[in-house]
Write an enzyme that holds these catalytic residues in place. Sequence first.
Site, mmCIF file in Angstrom:
data_model
loop_
_atom_site.group_PDB
_atom_site.id
_atom_site.type_symbol
_atom_site.label_atom_id
_atom_site.label_comp_id
_atom_site.label_asym_id
_atom_site.label_seq_id
_atom_site.Cartn_x
_atom_site.Cartn_y
_atom_site.Cartn_z
ATOM 1 N N GLY A 48 21.948 -2.422 112.868
ATOM 2 C CA GLY A 48 22.218 -1.175 112.078
ATOM 3 C C GLY A 48 23.790 -0.789 112.040
ATOM 4 O O GLY A 48 24.061 0.222 112.436
ATOM 5 N N THR A 51 27.095 1.038 109.165
ATOM 6 C CA THR A 51 27.604 2.536 108.584
ATOM 7 C C THR A 51 27.192 3.438 109.848
ATOM 8 O O THR A 51 26.460 3.181 110.596
ATOM 9 C CB THR A 51 26.836 2.852 107.219
ATOM 10 N N GLY A 52 27.700 4.756 109.398
ATOM 11 C CA GLY A 52 27.177 5.807 110.342
ATOM 12 C C GLY A 52 27.227 5.445 111.903
ATOM 13 O O GLY A 52 28.232 4.950 112.298
ATOM 14 N N GLU A 75 23.235 -4.971 103.615
ATOM 15 C CA GLU A 75 24.097 -4.402 102.767
ATOM 16 C C GLU A 75 24.142 -5.207 101.366
ATOM 17 O O GLU A 75 23.726 -6.645 101.548
ATOM 18 C CB GLU A 75 25.686 -3.999 103.429
ATOM 19 N N ASP A 111 17.557 -8.413 106.762
ATOM 20 C CA ASP A 111 16.286 -7.853 107.164
ATOM 21 C C ASP A 111 16.265 -7.728 108.467
ATOM 22 O O ASP A 111 15.492 -8.728 108.996
ATOM 23 C CB ASP A 111 15.284 -7.785 106.236
ATOM 24 N N TYR A 225 17.107 12.507 116.696
ATOM 25 C CA TYR A 225 17.792 13.741 116.044
ATOM 26 C C TYR A 225 16.612 14.843 116.323
ATOM 27 O O TYR A 225 15.370 14.585 116.184
ATOM 28 C CB TYR A 225 18.079 13.845 114.737
ATOM 29 N N TYR A 235 11.780 17.950 109.680
ATOM 30 C CA TYR A 235 12.358 16.762 110.771
ATOM 31 C C TYR A 235 11.513 16.902 111.790
ATOM 32 O O TYR A 235 10.646 15.774 111.898
ATOM 33 C CB TYR A 235 14.057 17.143 110.975
ATOM 34 N N LEU A 274 24.827 14.912 110.996
ATOM 35 C CA LEU A 274 26.047 14.505 110.300
ATOM 36 C C LEU A 274 25.817 13.946 108.968
ATOM 37 O O LEU A 274 24.826 13.377 108.804
ATOM 38 C CB LEU A 274 26.923 13.459 111.344
ATOM 39 N N THR A 276 25.731 11.433 106.789
ATOM 40 C CA THR A 276 25.805 10.049 106.604
ATOM 41 C C THR A 276 24.860 9.642 105.267
ATOM 42 O O THR A 276 24.301 10.476 104.855
ATOM 43 C CB THR A 276 24.759 9.023 107.739
HETATM 44 P P1 NAD Z 1 23.024 4.860 108.088
HETATM 45 O O1 NAD Z 1 22.267 5.096 106.612
HETATM 46 O O2 NAD Z 1 24.501 5.394 107.889
HETATM 47 O O3 NAD Z 1 22.845 3.588 108.831
HETATM 48 C C1 NAD Z 1 21.773 2.758 108.654
HETATM 49 C C2 NAD Z 1 22.069 1.452 109.149
HETATM 50 O O4 NAD Z 1 20.783 0.606 109.110
HETATM 51 C C3 NAD Z 1 23.128 0.587 108.220
HETATM 52 O O5 NAD Z 1 23.775 -0.185 109.225
HETATM 53 C C4 NAD Z 1 22.200 -0.384 107.319
HETATM 54 O O6 NAD Z 1 22.800 -1.595 106.757
HETATM 55 C C5 NAD Z 1 20.920 -0.580 108.357
HETATM 56 N N1 NAD Z 1 19.883 -1.131 107.689
HETATM 57 C C6 NAD Z 1 18.988 -0.607 107.120
HETATM 58 N N2 NAD Z 1 17.879 -1.132 106.734
HETATM 59 C C7 NAD Z 1 18.178 -2.273 107.568
HETATM 60 C C8 NAD Z 1 17.110 -3.487 107.573
HETATM 61 N N3 NAD Z 1 16.013 -3.489 106.969
HETATM 62 N N4 NAD Z 1 17.771 -4.760 108.215
HETATM 63 C C9 NAD Z 1 18.912 -4.588 108.724
HETATM 64 N N5 NAD Z 1 19.773 -3.238 108.792
HETATM 65 C C10 NAD Z 1 19.244 -2.062 108.041
HETATM 66 O O7 NAD Z 1 22.155 5.696 109.130
HETATM 67 P P2 NAD Z 1 22.689 6.648 110.330
HETATM 68 O O8 NAD Z 1 22.622 8.281 109.815
HETATM 69 O O9 NAD Z 1 23.979 6.196 111.042
HETATM 70 O O10 NAD Z 1 21.433 6.574 111.210
HETATM 71 C C11 NAD Z 1 21.290 5.658 112.387
HETATM 72 C C12 NAD Z 1 20.477 6.238 113.245
HETATM 73 O O11 NAD Z 1 20.953 7.353 113.675
HETATM 74 C C13 NAD Z 1 18.650 6.561 112.908
HETATM 75 O O12 NAD Z 1 17.982 6.262 113.667
HETATM 76 C C14 NAD Z 1 19.072 8.168 112.666
HETATM 77 O O13 NAD Z 1 17.734 8.717 112.602
HETATM 78 C C15 NAD Z 1 19.878 8.423 113.857
HETATM 79 N N6 NAD Z 1 20.454 9.836 113.501
HETATM 80 C C16 NAD Z 1 21.192 10.363 112.716
HETATM 81 C C17 NAD Z 1 21.638 11.422 112.592
HETATM 82 C C18 NAD Z 1 22.577 12.020 111.279
HETATM 83 O O14 NAD Z 1 22.824 13.028 111.024
HETATM 84 N N7 NAD Z 1 23.040 11.206 110.586
HETATM 85 C C19 NAD Z 1 21.640 12.334 113.640
HETATM 86 C C20 NAD Z 1 20.965 12.045 114.794
HETATM 87 C C21 NAD Z 1 20.429 10.621 114.804
#
Ligand code: NAD
Length: 395
Positions: A48, A51-52, A75, A111, A225, A235, A274, A276
Amino acid sequence: MILKPKVRGFVCVTAHPEGCAAHVQQWIDHVKAKGPIAGGPKRVLIIGASTGYGLATRVTAAFGSGAATLGIFFERPSEEGRPATPGWYNSIALTHAARAAGLYAKNLNGDAFSDDIKQQALALIRADLGQVDLVIYSLASPRRTHPTTGTVHKSCLKPVGASYTNKTVDTDKGIVSTVTIEPASDVEVADTVAVMGGEDWEMWMNALSEAQLLAPGTQSVAYSYIGPEVTWAIYKNGTIGLAKNDLERAARNIDSLLKLNGGGRAFISVNKALVTQASSAIPVVPLYISILYKLMKARGTHEGCIEQIQRLFATQMYNGHKPKFDESGRVRVDDWEMVPEIQAAVRAIWPGVTTENLAEQTDIAGYRTEFLKLFGFGLPGINYDADTEPHRPML
Ligand code: NAD
């Protein structure tokens, strides 16, 4: 092609290659400005990574600790008349920058839930890196095809047990309204746990362990989170929260596995809310984030993904530090979000927010700016009226 933002609900269907590269560069600059992270990881697998929080981890590992990184993501490349998704452009930019700095960086687009991508990753690690010493699990996905049963599980963001009514905001239109979400069925709960829970993380770690690709002392971290009571129904106590509980279950199993492997560890890092692509899809949460940003910016404690992960590495995982676990064994980098004064102020603002006072009561402007930045728009120094080539090969 001239690329402008095209926002449809909570997604932007366009992305700008140079803008995404500028965004990645801002994150690299932040990590470099903070200085090297002593004792940091050297060979990192990020699941993953595009992004994010996953991308922020990749940038921190590479530019804070000089790590070799293998990034896994899912992606969409550009198609005729259509730009790629931002994670595609981000990963190209990150890879360029890392290689220019003399660092190993390779990517697998596919995937992560599949056996095929796992086998490809194992082969690359074996051939290029020998072993890894940090594995980050940062997937946010709407669905998972289970590798053994072939069942397609779809995750949902719903309350459990009772319907939930609260305020929400259409961040694009700036309209505050009331939303009621019906509770998830048992099948929907199980499906969400199958997608966003910990089974796949365990599959990755078991596969890496069996292939002897985990260096002694390897650490593994997944992100979660918790947030404030106002979002708990959707949530923490909702379908996604139950999936996160399962992620914590998996963390305990993986921790036992890694402890036997030269004293490593696995844990959950609870991160800040945040903007994302994943969080913008959750009802109610974007309104909370808009209020939170205003309050944390005023207090001088606002952070984005890169500040969060740089702090996680520099003050909890490396630089001579050890993780400070909470009573449930989690690391908390949501600490500045959860300070009582901030949460009391959120509770005070929440009931009075309306469409009319949204701009003054919340940082909706900051939310929108951050949202567009995810897609490479609104970055300084980019000429958005200039023609750009959307077709970029993955490196
Ligand atoms: P995001 O959407 O920015 O990133 C998701 C990533 O997962 C991307 O790189 C995407 O390409 C990848 N991905 C999705 N499906 C896939 C698959 N089948 N195979 C390979 N890659 C795949 O999300 P994010 O907000 O950075 O979330 C990442 C983690 O952080 C999650 O577990 C989320 O719960 C956690 N989180 C997010 C927040 C927030 O506020 N955004 C806060 C705390 C924790």
